[in-house]
Design a protein around this motif. Structure first.
Motif, PDB file in Angstrom:
ATOM      1  N   HIS A   1      16.612  49.075  65.967  1.00 21.34           N
ATOM      2  CA  HIS A   1      17.901  49.640  65.557  1.00 21.34           C
ATOM      3  C   HIS A   1      19.039  48.846  66.208  1.00 21.34           C
ATOM      4  O   HIS A   1      18.829  48.098  67.166  1.00 21.34           O
TER       5      HIS A   1
ATOM      6  N   ILE B   1      22.650  52.315  64.580  1.00 18.40           N
ATOM      7  CA  ILE B   1      22.421  52.137  63.138  1.00 18.40           C
ATOM      8  C   ILE B   1      20.963  51.747  62.931  1.00 18.40           C
ATOM      9  O   ILE B   1      20.404  50.939  63.702  1.00 18.40           O
ATOM     10  N   ASP B   2      20.351  52.307  61.882  1.00 22.47           N
ATOM     11  CA  ASP B   2      18.956  51.974  61.634  1.00 22.47           C
ATOM     12  C   ASP B   2      18.840  50.588  61.008  1.00 22.47           C
ATOM     13  O   ASP B   2      19.850  49.942  60.698  1.00 22.47           O
TER      14      ASP B   2
ATOM     15  N   GLY C   1      17.682  49.773  58.078  1.00 25.88           N
ATOM     16  CA  GLY C   1      17.983  49.679  56.657  1.00 25.88           C
ATOM     17  C   GLY C   1      16.862  48.976  55.885  1.00 25.88           C
ATOM     18  O   GLY C   1      15.745  48.799  56.409  1.00 25.88           O
TER      19      GLY C   1
ATOM     20  N   PRO D   1      19.598  50.608  53.079  1.00 28.10           N
ATOM     21  CA  PRO D   1      20.864  50.179  53.676  1.00 28.10           C
ATOM     22  C   PRO D   1      20.941  50.638  55.130  1.00 28.10           C
ATOM     23  O   PRO D   1      20.281  51.603  55.505  1.00 28.10           O
ATOM     24  N   GLN D   2      21.725  49.937  55.918  1.00 22.57           N
ATOM     25  CA  GLN D   2      21.867  50.317  57.333  1.00 22.57           C
ATOM     26  C   GLN D   2      22.787  51.534  57.427  1.00 22.57           C
ATOM     27  O   GLN D   2      23.951  51.480  57.012  1.00 22.57           O
ATOM     28  N   LEU D   3      22.257  52.613  57.995  1.00 18.62           N
ATOM     29  CA  LEU D   3      23.003  53.869  58.077  1.00 18.62           C
ATOM     30  C   LEU D   3      23.111  54.328  59.537  1.00 18.62           C
ATOM     31  O   LEU D   3      22.197  54.085  60.339  1.00 18.62           O
ATOM     32  N   PRO D   4      24.215  55.024  59.892  1.00 20.71           N
ATOM     33  CA  PRO D   4      24.371  55.520  61.266  1.00 20.71           C
ATOM     34  C   PRO D   4      23.312  56.562  61.607  1.00 20.71           C
ATOM     35  O   PRO D   4      22.979  57.421  60.786  1.00 20.71           O
ATOM     36  N   VAL D   5      22.799  56.448  62.814  1.00 21.75           N
ATOM     37  CA  VAL D   5      21.869  57.449  63.339  1.00 21.75           C
ATOM     38  C   VAL D   5      22.593  58.349  64.346  1.00 21.75           C
ATOM     39  O   VAL D   5      22.409  59.566  64.365  1.00 21.75           O
TER      40      VAL D   5
ATOM     41  N   THR E   1      26.676  58.628  66.315  1.00 26.84           N
ATOM     42  CA  THR E   1      28.045  58.103  66.411  1.00 26.84           C
ATOM     43  C   THR E   1      28.926  59.118  67.125  1.00 26.84           C
ATOM     44  O   THR E   1      28.681  60.333  67.047  1.00 26.84           O
TER      45      THR E   1
END
Length: 396
Positions: A9, A101-102, A104, A106-110, A112
Motif C-alpha cells: 500500500h 492508499i491501496d 489498486g 483503481p487506487q483508493l484511500p484506505v 485518511t
C-alpha cells in the motif's frame, strides 16, 4: 489508523502550498502505550518504506511493512515553506493531509485524516538592521530601525534587544504618523528586554520613515549582539513576520588608563589618561566612579589638570562619584589629570573603576566602565636597607 495498511500500500503526505522534498522521509512506530511525540525518551521502531514518484506534488511512499490499526505512528518529512504570496494565493488555511492508499487499480484511500490537522500559518521573514551614531557603555542612545515588512499589515512591532540593553517608558523618539508609541514589554525568559511599538490601527506594510527608539546600553558588550523584530496583529496576537539584525557594538572609551599605588592608608596620586572621540560643549562633566573606601581628595593643589580644557574644579563630596566640571568644550583628543586617593586597609569587595563623560544635560556621551582597580597590598611591610659606599674621589 482505523484500518490496516498492508505491504505494498501507499502512504501520502501533502500540505499545499508547501513544496515537498525527498531529502528526508521517515515513518516510526511508537511503543505501545506511549503517547506520540517527537521526543527521544522512548525507543521508536523505523517502518521500512520506499519513496515513489508522485504526479500530484505530494510525498508518496510504498510500505514495505504493514501499519496496524490503533498504533501510534510518527512521520518526519522535509519540506520547503512557501512564500507569503503563495500563501495568499492559496486562499484557505494550510492543513496537512495524510492518507494510506491501496495498490489498486483503481487506487483508493484506505485511511485518511481528510486534512483535519491544525492550521500551519506562515510567517514572513523581514530584512532588519539597527544603527546608532555611537553606543558608549551605560548610556541612553537613539537606535534607528531599518526593516522591510511583508504583504500582511502589522499593527504592532516587538523589538528584542541583546542581553543587558534596556528600554524605558516613552522610548519612541520619532516614528512619523504611522507609529504611535513605544513602551517596555514583558522580558523573555532569558532576560532579554522587549520594546513594544504600537502602529496605526489600519496596520503598516512598509517601514515608517526615520523610525528611532531610545535604549540604554549595558556596561559591557554582550556575547550575543543579535537584535530581533517581530510583526504582529494586535487583535489576534498572531505573529506575521520576524527578522534578525547583527546589532550594535558597545564601545568603551579609547585609551583609558588609571594608575595609583595600592598601598593601604597612604595617600598618593591617582593619574588618569583617556581619549574621547566625541565633542561635548561647555557645561559637561567627568564622573569618576571609585571603589568604596578609596577616600579621594581633589581640593586645591591635589587636583592636577595636566591636559584638560578649562575646568570648574573638582568635587569629591561623594567619595564614590568624583565629578570634574568643564567650563569649556571637550574636543576629540587625549586628556590627562591627577588627584589624590588614600587606599583602604583591605581590598574593596567591588574593586572596579569607571569614568563617564557627560554633557550639560547629564547624558553619557563616552565612557569606560568596569575597569579593574589596583590590588591593595595588604599587610605590606617596608623597611630601609643599609647603604654602603666606598671612598669617592674626583675623576676616579
Amino acid at each position: 489508523l482505523t484500518r490496516p495498511a498492508e505491504v505494498g500500500h501507499f502512504l501520502t503526505v501533502s500540505a499545499p502550498p508547501y513544496e515537498q522534498t525527498t531529502r528526508l522521509f521517515r515513518i516510526m512506530e511508537s511503543p505501545q502505550g506511549a503517547a506520540g511525540s517527537s521526543g527521544e525518551s522512548t525507543a521508536k521502531r523505523v517502518i521500512l518504506n520506499e519513496l515513489v514518484p508522485s504526479a500530484t506534488g505530494d510525498v508518496k511512499t510504498r510500505l514495505l511493512e504493514p501499519l496496524l490499526p490503533y498504533r501510534v505512528y510518527e512521520i518526519v518529512v522535509s519540506v520547503i515553506a512557501p512564500q507569503a504570496a503563495a500563501v495568499r494565493d492559496h486562499g484557505v488555511p494550510i492543513r496537512w493531509t495524510i492518507a494510506t492508499i491501496d495498490e489498486g487499480p483503481p487506487q483508493l484511500p484506505v485511511n485518511t485524516n481528510d486534512g483535519a490537522s491544525r492550521e500551519f500559518p506562515i510567517v514572513e521573514e523581514y530584512r532588519f538592521a539597527v544603527e546608532a551614531v555611537r553606543a558608549p557603555p551605560d548610556a541612553e542612545v537613539e537606535v534607528k530601525l531599518n526593516f522591510s515588512l511583508g504583504l500582511t499589515p502589522v499593527t504592532q512591532l516587538r523589538v528584542v534587544a541583546p542581553l543587558g540593553f534596556n528600554f524605558s517608558q516613552g522610548c519612541l523618539v520619532h516614528g512619523g504618523d504611522q507609529v504611535l508609541d513605544c513602551f517596555p514589554g514583558k522580558p523573555i525568559s532569558n532576560g532579554r528586554k522587549i520594546a513594544v511599538i504600537s502602529c496605526h490601527e489600519d496596520g503598516i506594510t512598509k517601514q515608517p520613515q526615520d523610525l528611532r527608539i531610545r535604549v540604554r546600553t549595558p556596561p559591557k558588550a554582550p556575547a550575543d549582539t543579535s537584535w530581533f523584530i517581530e510583526g504582529l496583529d494586535v487583535l489576534s496576537d498572531r505573529q506575521l513576520g520576524w527578522g534578525e539584525a547583527a546589532g550594535l557594538q558597545v564601545m568603551q572609551m579609547a585609551d583609558t588608563a588609571v594608575l595609583y599605588p595600592g598601598i593601604p592608608t597612604v595617600q598618593a596620586r591617582m593619574v588618569w589618561r583617556f581619549r574621547t572621540q566625541v565633542l561635548v560643549e561647555a557645561g559637561g562633566h567627568l564622573q569618576i566612579s571609585l571603589p568604596a573606601g578609596l577616600a579621594p581628595d581633589c581640593r586645591g593643589t591635589f587636583f592636577e589638570p595636566f591636559a584638560l580644557p578649562r575646568t570648574g574644579g573638582c568635587n569629591a563630596l561623594d567619595p564614590q562619584n568624583v565629578v570634574v566640571y568643564f567650563n569649556s568644550t571637550i574636543e576629540p583628543a587625549e586628556y590627562a589629570f591627577a588627584m589624590r586617593v588614600t587606599p583602604p586597609p583591605v581590598q574593596p569587595v567591588e574593586n572596579s573603576i569607571s569614568v563617564r563623560l557627560r554633557d550639560r544635560f547629564g547624558q553619557v556621551r563616552d565612557a569606560a566602565v568596569g575597569m579593574p582597580g589596583m590590588r591593595i597590598q595588604e599587610k605590606l611591610k617596608l623597611q630601609s636597607i643599609p647603604m654602603h659606599w666606598t671612598s669617592s674621589r674626583p675623576n676616579r
